[in-house]
Design a protein around this motif. Structure first.
Motif, mmCIF file in Angstrom:
data_model
loop_
_atom_site.group_PDB
_atom_site.id
_atom_site.type_symbol
_atom_site.label_atom_id
_atom_site.label_comp_id
_atom_site.label_asym_id
_atom_site.label_seq_id
_atom_site.Cartn_x
_atom_site.Cartn_y
_atom_site.Cartn_z
ATOM 1 N N GLU A 6 -3.340 12.846 -10.780
ATOM 2 C CA GLU A 6 -4.552 13.712 -10.819
ATOM 3 C C GLU A 6 -6.163 12.996 -10.994
ATOM 4 O O GLU A 6 -6.985 13.241 -10.282
ATOM 5 N N HIS A 7 -5.846 11.963 -12.031
ATOM 6 C CA HIS A 7 -7.105 11.122 -12.308
ATOM 7 C C HIS A 7 -7.421 10.515 -11.082
ATOM 8 O O HIS A 7 -8.447 9.921 -10.811
ATOM 9 N N LEU A 8 -6.487 9.658 -10.752
ATOM 10 C CA LEU A 8 -6.647 8.973 -9.426
ATOM 11 C C LEU A 8 -7.213 9.315 -8.253
ATOM 12 O O LEU A 8 -8.245 8.831 -7.648
ATOM 13 N N LYS A 9 -6.808 10.592 -7.911
ATOM 14 C CA LYS A 9 -7.361 11.533 -6.826
ATOM 15 C C LYS A 9 -8.906 11.893 -7.068
ATOM 16 O O LYS A 9 -9.671 11.832 -6.152
ATOM 17 N N MET A 18 -10.537 10.364 -8.661
ATOM 18 C CA MET A 18 -11.537 8.830 -8.354
ATOM 19 C C MET A 18 -11.777 8.570 -6.782
ATOM 20 O O MET A 18 -12.282 7.636 -6.492
ATOM 21 N N GLY A 19 -10.975 9.515 -6.014
ATOM 22 C CA GLY A 19 -10.820 9.082 -4.485
ATOM 23 C C GLY A 19 -9.850 8.212 -4.164
ATOM 24 O O GLY A 19 -10.040 7.592 -2.985
ATOM 25 N N LYS A 20 -9.013 8.022 -5.073
ATOM 26 C CA LYS A 20 -7.879 7.164 -4.705
ATOM 27 C C LYS A 20 -6.599 7.745 -4.268
ATOM 28 O O LYS A 20 -5.816 8.184 -4.958
ATOM 29 N N TYR A 21 -6.408 7.651 -3.014
ATOM 30 C CA TYR A 21 -5.371 8.459 -2.350
ATOM 31 C C TYR A 21 -4.335 7.545 -2.070
ATOM 32 O O TYR A 21 -3.101 8.001 -1.718
ATOM 33 N N HIS A 22 -4.557 6.431 -1.999
ATOM 34 C CA HIS A 22 -3.660 5.287 -1.604
ATOM 35 C C HIS A 22 -4.114 4.083 -2.452
ATOM 36 O O HIS A 22 -5.229 3.836 -2.746
ATOM 37 N N ILE A 23 -3.176 3.349 -2.860
ATOM 38 C CA ILE A 23 -3.238 2.265 -3.834
ATOM 39 C C ILE A 23 -2.299 1.108 -3.458
ATOM 40 O O ILE A 23 -1.349 1.254 -2.971
ATOM 41 N N TYR A 24 -2.779 -0.221 -3.809
ATOM 42 C CA TYR A 24 -1.764 -1.220 -3.824
ATOM 43 C C TYR A 24 -1.299 -1.546 -4.941
ATOM 44 O O TYR A 24 -1.717 -1.669 -6.189
ATOM 45 N N VAL A 25 0.235 -1.521 -4.967
ATOM 46 C CA VAL A 25 1.089 -1.634 -5.968
ATOM 47 C C VAL A 25 1.699 -2.820 -5.803
ATOM 48 O O VAL A 25 1.963 -3.420 -4.839
ATOM 49 N N ILE A 26 2.452 -3.783 -7.019
ATOM 50 C CA ILE A 26 3.129 -4.688 -6.868
ATOM 51 C C ILE A 26 4.516 -4.422 -6.824
ATOM 52 O O ILE A 26 5.032 -3.494 -7.779
ATOM 53 N N LYS A 76 1.089 -1.132 -0.068
ATOM 54 C CA LYS A 76 -0.049 -0.111 -0.019
ATOM 55 C C LYS A 76 0.879 1.133 0.077
ATOM 56 O O LYS A 76 1.680 1.400 0.522
ATOM 57 N N VAL A 77 0.663 1.939 -1.000
ATOM 58 C CA VAL A 77 1.307 3.287 -1.113
ATOM 59 C C VAL A 77 0.587 4.606 -1.327
ATOM 60 O O VAL A 77 -0.667 4.356 -1.816
ATOM 61 N N ARG A 78 0.912 5.619 -0.839
ATOM 62 C CA ARG A 78 0.345 6.992 -1.236
ATOM 63 C C ARG A 78 0.439 7.176 -2.841
ATOM 64 O O ARG A 78 1.299 6.863 -3.553
ATOM 65 N N VAL A 79 -0.486 7.711 -3.523
ATOM 66 C CA VAL A 79 -0.534 7.890 -5.015
ATOM 67 C C VAL A 79 0.539 8.728 -5.469
ATOM 68 O O VAL A 79 1.132 8.239 -6.673
ATOM 69 N N GLU A 80 1.124 9.794 -4.600
ATOM 70 C CA GLU A 80 2.014 10.480 -5.074
ATOM 71 C C GLU A 80 3.377 9.642 -5.176
ATOM 72 O O GLU A 80 4.254 9.948 -5.888
ATOM 73 N N ILE A 84 2.113 2.935 -13.253
ATOM 74 C CA ILE A 84 1.544 4.466 -12.808
ATOM 75 C C ILE A 84 2.489 5.305 -13.433
ATOM 76 O O ILE A 84 3.616 5.378 -13.048
ATOM 77 N N LYS A 85 1.886 6.257 -14.178
ATOM 78 C CA LYS A 85 2.749 7.543 -14.607
ATOM 79 C C LYS A 85 2.427 8.758 -13.877
ATOM 80 O O LYS A 85 1.186 8.936 -12.994
ATOM 81 N N GLU A 86 3.209 9.852 -13.812
ATOM 82 C CA GLU A 86 2.900 10.937 -13.330
ATOM 83 C C GLU A 86 1.635 11.765 -13.562
ATOM 84 O O GLU A 86 0.769 12.204 -12.822
#
Length: 340
Positions: free
Chosen positions: A44-47, A49-57, A4-8, A38-40
């Protein structure tokens, strides 16, 4: 491993699951798919959508992304006459850049698909394909793979070369000889010549002459020689291919050819087909089924002959698996099991 990471902080990371976007009465579906890097500009698009944290591999040591892996597979397998699509959801398609015969080294393909977590699917080898057709596609099964797993590809390439190729058709000069005393003497109208001429033109060939000969060995040989001297790359003889006493076309071909590859094939219709060579010319004897059936053994072999492939007895014997035409109504060839 998921993290789990911050989208930034996720730029450059691999998305671990689909992220769904919903617009009332308009759209519901993935805004970002599993495996997306994930690109820079995605932040903004993720935010929104209400996604401030996401799961990444997280990539392990020596792991590569599925798109890079697919590129490596394509590079090791794609040969002449082919291009490729851009990666999409980890998959790359291989596209025919010209009309021709698709050649797949099936043993090498088997070895590729025996590599754990690697797949490649193709059309059948020896299929006539048109420019723009997808002939193969590949990907890895997971989102990432250890690069060392793909080292086997280099061994396969070193042993077999590029395993997928397109061999273009050549503009052959074709001579046709219609045999049979009943046709020669005008007792019945010839319809075989027109059938063979249509098949020739359909493959881009040029019919340089249509000759007629009675059921006479020497006269048939004379017509074969005439067509060879006129420059025919391919001589097609129709009729007179059975075991009847008057059917001497096979005898005439045997008497003039340098090599008889086969008289008889494990294909129905077309069991009494004959293939021979004289110098640089190919000679085929076509049984009567070639006039009455839409598709016969001739249609399986003629495109390969138009690449000037030197066919051997083994090539003919291999036709038995899939060599039974089911006489479907309507005929859907080549989208059918015949010749596959």
């Amino acid at each position: 491993m998921k993290k789990k990471v911050r989208v930034e902080d996720s730029i450059g990371s691999l998305l671990a699951y689909d992220l769904t976007k919903i617009v009332k009465d308009e759209y519901k579906g993935p805004a970002f798919k599993k495996g997306h890097i994930i690109k820079e500009e995605d932040i903004e698009h993720l935010k929104k959508m209400g996604k401030y944290h996401i799961y990444v591999i997280e990539f392990g040591k020596d792991e590569i992304h599925e798109e890079e892996a697919a590129e490596i597979i394509v590079k090791a397998t794609k040969g002449e006459g082919l291009s490729q699509t851009k990666p999409s959801e980890g998959k790359i398609g291989i596209i025919a850049e010209q009309r021709g015969i698709l050649k797949i080294n099936t043993e090498a393909l088997f070895q590729i698909n025996s590599i754990d977590m690697v797949m490649m699917a193709t059309r059948h080898t020896n299929t006539l394909v048109e420019k723009g057709m997808t002939v193969a596609a590949t990907r890895i099964i997971p989102l990432t793979i250890k690069k060392q797993k793909l080292d086997k590809l280099k061994e396969i390439e070193d042993k077999y070369g590029k395993i997928i190729n397109i061999v273009p058709l050549k503009k052959l000069k074709v001579g046709i000889c219609v045999t049979g005393t009943e046709v020669y003497e005008g007792l019945i109208e010839d319809k075989f010549g027109a059938v063979l001429e249509k098949k020739t033109k359909g493959l881009g060939g040029e019919v340089i002459d249509i000759r007629f000969a009675p059921d006479d060995e020497e006269l048939i040989k004379k017509e074969i020689n005439f067509l060879i001297e006129k420059g025919a790359d391919l001589i097609m003889l129709s009729g007179g291919m059975s075991v009847d006493a008057d059917d001497v076309t096979p005898v005439a071909i045997r008497g003039i050819a340098d090599e008889i590859v086969t008289y008889g094939t494990p294909v129905l219709p077309g069991a009494m087909f004959l293939l021979a060579y004289k110098g640089s010319s190919t000679i085929v004897g076509i049984p009567a089924c070639g006039m009455f059936h839409n598709v016969t053994v001739l249609d399986l072999l003629l495109p390969r002959i138009f690449t000037q492939e030197k066919l051997e007895k083994k090539d003919i014997a291999e036709l038995g698996h899939g060599g039974l035409c089911l006489n479907c109504e309507p005929c859907e060839y080549p989208v059918c099991p015949f010749g596959k």
